[in-house]
Scaffold this motif. Sequence first.
Motif, PDB file in Angstrom:
ATOM      1  N   MET A   1       1.208  -0.944  -0.010  1.00 29.43           N
ATOM      2  CA  MET A   1       0.205  -0.380  -0.035  1.00 29.43           C
ATOM      3  C   MET A   1       1.148   1.527  -0.308  1.00 29.43           C
ATOM      4  N   ASN A  20       5.739  13.509  11.296  1.00 31.41           N
ATOM      5  CA  ASN A  20       6.680  13.205  12.024  1.00 31.41           C
ATOM      6  C   ASN A  20       7.871  14.307  12.893  1.00 31.41           C
ATOM      7  N   VAL A  27       5.413  11.400  16.218  1.00 33.09           N
ATOM      8  CA  VAL A  27       4.110  11.621  15.827  1.00 33.09           C
ATOM      9  C   VAL A  27       3.763  12.995  16.781  1.00 33.09           C
ATOM     10  N   VAL A  67       8.132  16.125   9.525  1.00 31.13           N
ATOM     11  CA  VAL A  67       8.719  15.373   8.281  1.00 31.13           C
ATOM     12  C   VAL A  67       7.179  14.654   7.967  1.00 31.13           C
ATOM     13  N   LEU A  87      -6.990   2.325  11.945  1.00 32.11           N
ATOM     14  CA  LEU A  87      -5.987   1.413  13.330  1.00 32.11           C
ATOM     15  C   LEU A  87      -4.537   2.380  13.026  1.00 32.11           C
ATOM     16  N   ARG A  88      -4.245   1.818  11.686  1.00 32.49           N
ATOM     17  CA  ARG A  88      -3.030   2.689  11.415  1.00 32.49           C
ATOM     18  C   ARG A  88      -2.285   4.343  12.777  1.00 32.49           C
ATOM     19  N   ILE A  91      -2.635   3.230  15.766  1.00 31.61           N
ATOM     20  CA  ILE A  91      -1.384   2.795  16.665  1.00 31.61           C
ATOM     21  C   ILE A  91       0.199   3.845  16.677  1.00 31.61           C
ATOM     22  N   ARG A  92      -0.190   4.615  16.084  1.00 26.22           N
ATOM     23  CA  ARG A  92       0.577   6.198  15.792  1.00 26.22           C
ATOM     24  C   ARG A  92       0.461   7.026  17.213  1.00 26.22           C
ATOM     25  N   GLY A  95       1.341   3.302  20.394  1.00 28.93           N
ATOM     26  CA  GLY A  95       2.110   2.916  19.852  1.00 28.93           C
ATOM     27  C   GLY A  95       1.845   1.700  19.511  1.00 28.93           C
ATOM     28  N   PRO A  96       2.344   0.263  19.482  1.00 27.83           N
ATOM     29  CA  PRO A  96       2.691  -0.575  19.241  1.00 27.83           C
ATOM     30  C   PRO A  96       1.475  -1.364  20.166  1.00 27.83           C
TER      31      PRO A  96
END
Lengths: 102, 551
Positions: A1, A20, A27, A67, A87-88, A91-92, A95-96
């Motif tokens: 993707m 970032n 983030v 950036v 979801l992405r 997570i950002r 965290g994991p």
Amino acid sequence: MAAPQQQKLKVNGPVVVTANRLTDGAVVWRTAAGGWSAELADAAVVTSAEAAIALLAGAQQRDIDAVGAYVAPVLLGADGAVAPGNLRERIRVAGPTFELPH
Amino acid sequence: MYVYDEFDRAFLAERVAEFRDQVGRRLSGALSEDEFKPLRLMNGVYLQLHAYMLRIAIPYGTLNSDQLRRMAYVARRYDRGYGHFTTRQNIQFNWIKLDELPEAMAALAEVGVHGIQTSGNCIRNVTTDQWAGATPGEYDDPRIWAEILRQYSTLHPEFTYLPRKFKIAITAAPQDRAAIKVHDVGLRLHRNEAGELGFEVLVGGGLGRTPFVGKLVRPFLPARDLLSYIEAIMRVYNQYGRRDNIYKARIKILVHEIGAEEFSRAVEAEWEAIREGALKMTDEMIAEIRGRFLYPDFAALTDNPPELVEALKDERFVTWHANSVHTHKVPGHAIVTISLKPVGAPPGDATADQMEVVADLADRYGFREIRVGHEQNLCLPNVAQKDLPALWAALDAAGLATPNVNHISDIIACPGLDYCALANARAIPVAQEIAKRFADLDRSRGIGRLHVNISGCINACGHHHVGHIGILGVEKNGQEFYQITLGGRADEKAQLGTLLGPAVSYEQVPDLIEDVVDTYMELRAGPQELFIDTVARLGVEPFKERVYAAH
């Protein structure tokens, strides 16, 4: 993707501009005052493609603070609280999704 | 271990100074991100979801204890106290700060390690068998040839801007533990009928969105011609490889499009022009490289010493020994795999404390040497059998003695969406959940050898195409879904897996895998028939019928 930065901009709801931080990659979100914040709650939320493009253009003018800026979906709670929109982005923010080795 | 010389040390010190200057200019604004990005990538620095990631090359997966200890230091001082070992025998630090990167790199350079050519369209870390030099039946130590390629390819000006990245793997044993058939170039050391050492050369293997098993382009290449032949391959690729489409730029696409025969003809023509030139290696050159590999001074020992025989009365030790200890070429010694797959933990991760434990154990019992395997486990290649009980006790105390090597919970997984900016779906939590389902050692031992590989996107860093069970994360309408393949393998009989059926949701994956395994247990001809052999005998249809009937 393709990464979000490389995707065609689609705005179907509230969005923010995220990136970032240059020094450590943390983030950050673009604020209405034209700065960056490490808190999603401080993010400027817009709802039209035009406003998102303007917010993104402002974020990309100077690449020494943050950036890889891109437009990301968010959810707005009844109380106005901002939450990540997929979801992405969750997570950002958080965290994991598993316990890190320690 | 290979001993670096003053040239290597000076080169690394200069490279760190150069990167320190580049980082300084980036932080001051003198360099834009567009200018800086290719420079950081050439040093193995990526920007991921929540932080910078530093990828450090571990040439042919070989480390000494000082190097591993220094990695532990970097993990603790500059990261979050752990590192992730990858399918390319490298290590990644996931939380490193840009402004601290030069210091971290300087610390690593002091022990001879770096991130050069762990990214970018160049020849990457040359990988090989983690049992190299220790396993019986090898035709030669493949690391010598990997080192020759490392020296040749490092900063090679002609091959710094290839159409795409380029990965070479070498094996010298009958069993391929280096997955050479799914690399851009795969090299199998062997001897011809005259007893001469040489390589079988495969080209055009690879995974990603267009997977291929490598094609044979030369059955026997005299070993001393390795560099000129590789140069001929690289030149043909550099000239004809596509640069207009990143997804068609790997050498596998070129070989597929023009055919292995035509590709081979082009390489042979180029080779004829250069084979007697500067790249032809003399015996002296090879001997010099060979001479800088220091081998352990093995004691004259015999197999099954009393210490081992006594320890084999302990059932837990027996289980670990049967699973993680392998035959060494020198009597009285053994190869030990250290599982980095404790049930429920992220596959391939090791804490700084664990790295130090392994480094200390390598000092005490393993001639200071550690290896990294592409399965994301560590290995002590040279351990005296009499020391195995003490080694096991120390590993066990550090959570490093899970006896699941090659079992279903020994899962290869990429970082996935939990870290990676390219991923569509998570991989690590899927691996953790499957491992928990099969945590019972008796059950997983009864299932036998079964490799599960998980990738969080089509780039296939988790090598899902060649997993006995392959799991590929995809995104559908903002949700994570997973495609399952069966029957892939990465060894000397390498083949790509066959799609089982429609993708299933994140929540459904563990149940589906249990159904696949239960079906295997029912259908196998007997306990000796491995999962991969049952799939080969029956195809995926019986699995498909059973699994999708249940979901």
